[in-house]
Design a protein around this motif. Structure first.
Motif, PDB file in Angstrom:
ATOM      1  N   CYS A  44      25.295   9.125  40.650  1.00 20.79           N
ATOM      2  CA  CYS A  44      25.596  10.507  40.518  1.00 20.79           C
ATOM      3  C   CYS A  44      26.895  10.746  40.718  1.00 20.79           C
ATOM      4  O   CYS A  44      27.477  11.846  40.389  1.00 20.79           O
ATOM      5  N   VAL A  45      28.063   9.817  41.241  1.00 22.53           N
ATOM      6  CA  VAL A  45      29.319   9.948  41.452  1.00 22.53           C
ATOM      7  C   VAL A  45      30.264  10.032  40.249  1.00 22.53           C
ATOM      8  O   VAL A  45      31.291  10.277  40.080  1.00 22.53           O
ATOM      9  N   LEU A  46      29.481   9.199  39.110  1.00 20.52           N
ATOM     10  CA  LEU A  46      30.353   8.937  37.807  1.00 20.52           C
ATOM     11  C   LEU A  46      30.296   9.903  36.988  1.00 20.52           C
ATOM     12  O   LEU A  46      31.263   9.864  36.250  1.00 20.52           O
ATOM     13  N   PHE A  47      29.600  10.771  36.761  1.00 20.58           N
ATOM     14  CA  PHE A  47      29.382  11.588  35.664  1.00 20.58           C
ATOM     15  C   PHE A  47      29.898  12.944  35.755  1.00 20.58           C
ATOM     16  O   PHE A  47      29.911  13.633  36.720  1.00 20.58           O
ATOM     17  N   GLY A  48      30.040  13.908  34.492  1.00 19.32           N
ATOM     18  CA  GLY A  48      30.396  15.015  34.218  1.00 19.32           C
ATOM     19  C   GLY A  48      30.216  15.515  32.960  1.00 19.32           C
ATOM     20  O   GLY A  48      29.556  14.863  32.189  1.00 19.32           O
ATOM     21  N   ASP A  49      30.063  16.837  32.684  1.00 16.17           N
ATOM     22  CA  ASP A  49      29.410  17.293  31.294  1.00 16.17           C
ATOM     23  C   ASP A  49      30.814  17.842  30.859  1.00 16.17           C
ATOM     24  O   ASP A  49      31.768  18.405  31.202  1.00 16.17           O
ATOM     25  N   GLY A  50      30.578  18.006  29.276  1.00 15.52           N
ATOM     26  CA  GLY A  50      31.452  18.470  28.640  1.00 15.52           C
ATOM     27  C   GLY A  50      31.280  18.328  26.947  1.00 15.52           C
ATOM     28  O   GLY A  50      30.181  17.565  26.726  1.00 15.52           O
ATOM     29  N   ALA A  51      32.084  18.725  26.207  1.00 16.21           N
ATOM     30  CA  ALA A  51      31.932  18.595  24.759  1.00 16.21           C
ATOM     31  C   ALA A  51      33.298  18.376  24.068  1.00 16.21           C
ATOM     32  O   ALA A  51      34.241  19.287  24.556  1.00 16.21           O
ATOM     33  N   GLY A  52      33.368  17.629  23.167  1.00 18.38           N
ATOM     34  CA  GLY A  52      34.446  17.654  22.030  1.00 18.38           C
ATOM     35  C   GLY A  52      34.044  17.534  20.758  1.00 18.38           C
ATOM     36  O   GLY A  52      33.015  17.182  20.472  1.00 18.38           O
ATOM     37  N   ALA A  53      35.035  17.929  19.905  1.00 15.24           N
ATOM     38  CA  ALA A  53      34.622  18.164  18.518  1.00 15.24           C
ATOM     39  C   ALA A  53      35.748  17.677  17.479  1.00 15.24           C
ATOM     40  O   ALA A  53      36.972  17.868  17.913  1.00 15.24           O
ATOM     41  N   ALA A  54      35.613  17.139  16.364  1.00 15.22           N
ATOM     42  CA  ALA A  54      36.575  17.110  15.561  1.00 15.22           C
ATOM     43  C   ALA A  54      36.059  17.348  14.046  1.00 15.22           C
ATOM     44  O   ALA A  54      35.186  17.005  13.704  1.00 15.22           O
TER      45      ALA A  54
END
Ligand code: ACO
Length: 338
Positions: free
Chosen positions: A159-169
């Motif tokens: 649980c300490v490793l992850f995070g949320d997000g989005a990237g686009a190209a």
């Protein structure tokens, strides 16, 4: 690489991160861990977390809008949408179809792709083939993950490793010698059990037992994945350079998957790069899976760290096990600061 009919290049990027920040100090209240352990073993200081009512498509759409604006493309002009994710809004319909609808990209074909943290590089490769053959003139490629929704918040190993997000190209055909100069994808399915979510598919459909046993969460053999990652990030980068006819001395910038600073350092060393040529943002975001590489690319580009004609290597590894690398001759001026 087989004979290329038309080269694909990135003509716009975008990203979206949830506002909520979860620091290591706050995590100390949830599980038996410490800020010191997390920072020294992984490099992560804090990560972004989606709200309860925020799903993958909610982060993917703003990232896509930014990338389309950057590329000067209207939603109606988009011909293909590929969303790389292992945390789709629903198993079906695909998140790509949800994004297509919300963007108003009614002329685009749309599908999801699952390759763990390598998802964006896999999706970039698939999209580039459609452009190279002339099947499509452009493609919107999104890497999005909301790992916070499938992490076991009682398991300090994950649980300490992850995070949320989005990237686009946005990809389009570009003049020869520009854009994607090489691609290398790989997989070793025998490593699947090292990193998976056991339940929720057709093997172990949701049941009271699967929920009780936390089988709808990330299960990972950290040390084995670590060993694999340290080896494969360097190997894949060298393979793609060889394919593009470039030497490691010709690399101007490296955008690695953001899983662990120790893994990134090993890849940096293997390529003989100085630290200024490597983009690292994992201290702020943790491992965002499919979103790590496109968010890092978007940030580095907007900060003016990537300049026209830079040879950039993108490299990632992830669940599958999978790995992938791409080398690009960057062809965009840094945008106005936004
Ligand atoms: N806080 C405190 N102690 C911890 C924590 C924590 N958060 N997590 C584990 N530990 C403990 C372990 O229990 C172990 O204790 P023990 O020796 O008493 O058993 C000790 O720390 C060392 O654990 P290791 O697992 O050996 O630590 P390691 O140096 O390997 O680091 C880590 C663990 C950070 C997970 C590392 O193995 C890693 O980065 N692996 C790769 C992970 C990764 O990149 N995964 C990709 C997933 S992306 C995708 O496709 C979804």
């Amino acid at each position: 690489m087989p004979k290329i009919l038309r080269t694909a290049g990135i003509v716009g990027t975008g990203s979206c991160l949830p506002e909520k920040v979860l620091t290591n100090k706050e995590l100390e209240q949830k599980v038996d861990t410490s800020d010191e352990w997390i920072r020294t073993r992984t490099g992560v200081r804090e990560r972004r977390l989606a709200d309860n009512d925020t799903a993958a498509s909610d982060l993917a759409v703003p990232a896509a809008v930014q990338a389309l604006n950057d590329a000067g493309l209207s939603p109606e002009e988009v011909e293909l949408i590929i969303v790389a994710t292992i945390t789709p809004d629903t198993i079906f319909p695909s998140t790509a179809c949800l994004v297509q609808d919300r963007l108003g990209a009614r002329n685009a074909a749309a599908f999801d792709l699952s390759a763990g943290c390598t998802g964006f590089i896999y999706a970039l490769s698939v999209a580039s083939q459609f452009i190279s053959t002339g099947a499509y003139n452009n493609a919107l490629v999104i890497g999005v993950d909301v790992l916070s929704k499938i992490v076991n918040w009682e398991d300090r190993n994950t649980c300490v490793l992850f995070g949320d997000g989005a990237g686009a190209a946005v990809l389009k055909g570009v003049p020869g010698g520009k854009g994607l100069l090489g691609l290398h994808l790989g997989a070793d399915g025998s490593g699947g059990p090292l990193l998976n979510m056991p339940a929720g598919g057709s093997r172990l459909p949701a049941s009271i037992e699967t929920v009780k046993n936390k089988l709808h969460t990330v299960h990972m053999n950290g040390p084995e994945v670590f060993k694999f990652a340290v080896r494969i990030m360097g190997e894949a980068s060298l393979r793609v350079l060889e394919q593009a006819g470039l030497t490691k001395e010709e690399v101007d910038f490296l955008i690695p998957h953001q899983a662990n600073t120790r893994i990134i350092d090993a890849a940096t060393k293997r390529l003989g790069l100085s630290k200024e040529k490597v983009y690292v943002n994992l201290e702020r975001y943790g491992n965002m899976s499919s979103a790590s590489v496109p968010v890092a690319l978007d940030e580095a580009y907007r900060l003016g760290l990537i300049k026209r004609d830079y040879k950039i290597v993108l490299v990632a590894f992830g669940a599958g096990l999978t790995w992938g690398a791409a080398v690009l001759n960057w062809d965009l001026e840094p945008p106005e600061r936004s």
